[in-house]
Design a protein around this motif. Structure first.
Motif, PDB file in Angstrom:
ATOM      1  N   ILE A 190       0.860  -1.191   0.000  1.00 51.08           N
ATOM      2  CA  ILE A 190       0.000   0.000   0.000  1.00 51.08           C
ATOM      3  C   ILE A 190       0.890   1.232   0.000  1.00 51.08           C
ATOM      4  CG2 ILE A 190      -1.816   1.240   1.227  1.00 51.08           C
ATOM      5  CD1 ILE A 190      -2.554  -1.470   2.528  1.00 51.08           C
ATOM      6  N   LYS A 192       1.344   5.036   0.472  1.00 53.04           N
ATOM      7  CA  LYS A 192       0.788   6.265   1.035  1.00 53.04           C
ATOM      8  C   LYS A 192       1.772   7.422   0.952  1.00 53.04           C
ATOM      9  CE  LYS A 192      -2.147   3.820   4.393  1.00 53.04           C
ATOM     10  NZ  LYS A 192      -2.470   3.660   5.833  1.00 53.04           N
ATOM     11  N   GLU A 231       3.411  -1.227   3.833  1.00 57.29           N
ATOM     12  CA  GLU A 231       2.967   0.143   3.547  1.00 57.29           C
ATOM     13  C   GLU A 231       4.162   1.058   3.361  1.00 57.29           C
ATOM     14  OE1 GLU A 231       0.262   1.692   6.412  1.00 57.29           O
ATOM     15  OE2 GLU A 231      -1.285   0.158   6.048  1.00 57.29           O
TER      16      GLU A 231
END
Length: 294
Positions: A190, A192, A231
């Protein structure tokens, strides 16, 4: 009358002597060559043996050439007549693409069509450069002047999907590729960070994906923990946060450090925190020998 008989006997005797000189048992006009006339029986036997040896030598040379030619045909790859792989599902059209790539390599290196001369490492590198999802390639005999192509595709351990863009995969060896013939990997990345390139796509790095694949493989192989997701925090590019199954807090890891060393640090830190029932907000394992948590 006695005189007449004597002359007759003399003439018959002369004819018999002449016949004894010219007639030979077992010899005809067809098999008595001019070169054999005047030779003794021993000389003719000797010449016959020479001819037999010469004929035997010629037949032996012909047999050797035939065996050699057959062996070369069996070693010759020729056309790829069959195909197999470890893919879960692979269409005939996709299989044809990989056959074409291998055929291109053999066309550029014609002598390597003979299996004894095939440079397997070069073939693997060539196909992997053209098709990164290929891990290994093998050519084996499949009949006379034909071969069987066997391909092992990379099995992804993690994936990174870009919204509106492509999906990249990484295997346990850290190899990055875009075509997957297996189930969707359980580990997702992910992003971000918010970092974008000039064309609007999120920046992907082969080094980053390789790091994620290597560190996740090391942790999963330990048997103690498994990586659930990865992440990239907001504003971060050179480090990632790894979430282990059953752990709510992340482990920060630096992508330009050794993946194996950081995987070992993360495993030891997780065991220590678990043993002492410590529940931190995060664990920082980016600096070797100076890990801390908060």
């Amino acid at each position: 009358v006695k005189l007449k008989h004597s002359r007759y006997d003399e003439e018959m005797a002369n004819d018999s002597a002449l016949n004894d000189k010219s007639f030979k048992r077992g010899v005809t006009l067809k098999n008595l060559h001019a070169s054999d006339r005047g030779k003794t029986e021993r000389q003719r036997v000797k010449d016959l043996r020479k001819r037999r040896r010469k004929l035997g030598t010629i037949l032996s040379v012909i047999a050797v050439f035939c065996i050699f030619g057959l062996a070369m045909l069996l070693q010759y790859s020729g056309s790829i007549t069959s195909f197999s792989s470890n893919a879960v599902a692979l269409s005939a059209e996709d299989a044809a693409k990989y056959k074409d790539v291998v055929s291109e390599y053999l066309a550029q290196n014609p002598f390597e069509r003979f299996r004894f001369a095939l440079r397997h490492d070069n073939l693997n590198n060539y196909v992997s450069n053209e098709m990164p999802e290929v891990e290994t390639v093998k050519l084996s005999a499949s009949g006379l002047a034909s071969s069987k192509l066997t391909i092992a595709f990379r099995d992804p351990i993690a994936m990174w999907s870009v919204e509106g863009g492509s999906t990249s995969y990484v295997d346990s060896f850290g190899a990055v590729f875009q075509v997957n013939y297996f189930e969707t990997p359980s580990i997702s990345i992910i992003d971000k960070s918010g970092a974008t390139s000039t064309d609007g796509d999120i920046v992907t790095s082969s080094n980053f994906l390789s790091f994620v694949g290597n560190v996740a493989s090391e942790i999963n192989a330990s048997g103690s923990y498994e990586v659930e997701r990865v992440e990239i925090p907001s504003g971060a590019i050179r480090y990632v946060e790894l979430y282990l199954t059953g752990k709510e807090y992340p482990f920060k890891a630096q992508i330009n450090r050794s993946a194996s060393a950081q995987a070992s640090d993360i495993i030891e830190l997780a065991k220590y925190l678990e043993h002492n029932t410590i529940l931190p907000s995060y664990v920082d394992a980016r600096i070797p020998g100076r890990a801390y948590w908060k």
